[in-house]
Scaffold this active site. Structure first.
Site, mmCIF file in Angstrom:
data_model
loop_
_atom_site.group_PDB
_atom_site.id
_atom_site.type_symbol
_atom_site.label_atom_id
_atom_site.label_comp_id
_atom_site.label_asym_id
_atom_site.label_seq_id
_atom_site.Cartn_x
_atom_site.Cartn_y
_atom_site.Cartn_z
ATOM 1 N N ASP A 12 14.932 7.816 0.260
ATOM 2 C CA ASP A 12 13.727 7.539 -0.507
ATOM 3 C C ASP A 12 12.569 7.422 0.484
ATOM 4 O O ASP A 12 12.785 7.256 1.689
ATOM 5 C CB ASP A 12 13.929 6.241 -1.298
ATOM 6 N N ASP A 174 15.869 1.737 -1.703
ATOM 7 C CA ASP A 174 15.527 0.317 -1.815
ATOM 8 C C ASP A 174 15.465 -0.184 -3.247
ATOM 9 O O ASP A 174 15.133 -1.352 -3.469
ATOM 10 C CB ASP A 174 14.178 0.048 -1.137
#
Length: 223
Positions: A12, A174
């Site tokens: 990400d 996350d």
């Protein structure tokens, strides 16, 4: 190195590779001022990130008084994007240890991918500004594959694996978007406790949680 368990590692972007709230927060506040809404603190804007810029702004309006009529929202959204593009890397930096971890994975023969719900053109512009683009085999944004195919759908992970020529893949992120996308693609996932967690890191459901980038390679080796 031949004994490393993964050929491809996907990351990400916001809250994983880079601390971009430093520039996203001011862009959100700029958009809020255009419609007379109160400003949000830097700590609070951090909790709005996840799912792309549109969802981030929707959360900001929910926090500051509720939804806007569609035309006003679209105008404010446009203001956010213009401001953000103009200041995309004023203060954003890679997380401590991130670049060293990427280099370590590359030395082990891993191909690296960016899999983010951020708009692709902004993802590339940010990575270019930070000198990080050449580290990645593929960069996929939330709009790259079309509607309905961003995280948590598995499509971006499946596409990254295809572009990279196949092999064992692990995701690093996350948020629930990252973990759910990995689960939907049936690949393992490592969560970072220092990112923009939308749940406590231990509750995200990842296969491993790390508190610093120095622990990433060893965490992947244990999966």
């Amino acid at each position: 190195m031949a004994d490393f368990p993964f050929e491809i590692v996907g990351f990400d972007l916001d809250g994983t590779l880079v601390d971009s709230n430093r520039d996203l927060g001011p862009a959100v506040n700029h958009a809020l001022t255009t419609v007379g809404r109160p400003l949000i603190s830097q700590d609070a804007t951090r909790n709005l990130i996840g799912g792309g810029a549109r969802r981030m702004l929707e959360r900001a309006f929910e926090l500051t008084g509720g939804e806007l009529p569609e035309d006003e929202f679209e105008s404010a959204y446009g203001e956010l994007l213009v401001h953000y593009e103009a200041h995309i890397a004023d203060h954003t930096v890679p997380y401590p240890g991130c670049l060293d971890a990427l280099d370590d994975l590359a030395r082990r023969g891993c191909k690296l991918a960016v899999i983010t719900n951020k708009i692709e053109v902004y993802s590339r512009k940010l990575l270019d500004a930070l000198g990080m683009t050449d580290r990645f085999e593929v960069i996929l944004g939330g709009d790259t594959l079309g509607p309905g195919r961003a995280k948590p759908a598995p499509d971006m992970i499946d596409t990254a694996i295809l572009i990279c020529g196949g092999g064992r893949f692990a995701m690093v992120g996350d948020s629930t978007f990252d973990v759910k996308a990995a689960r939907n693609a049936r690949v393992p996932v490592v969560a970072l406790s220092f990112g923009y967690n939308d749940l406590p890191a231990a509750e995200l459901g990842a296969d491993a949680v790390i508190d610093r980038y120095e622990d990433l390679v060893s965490a992947l080796e244990r999966l």
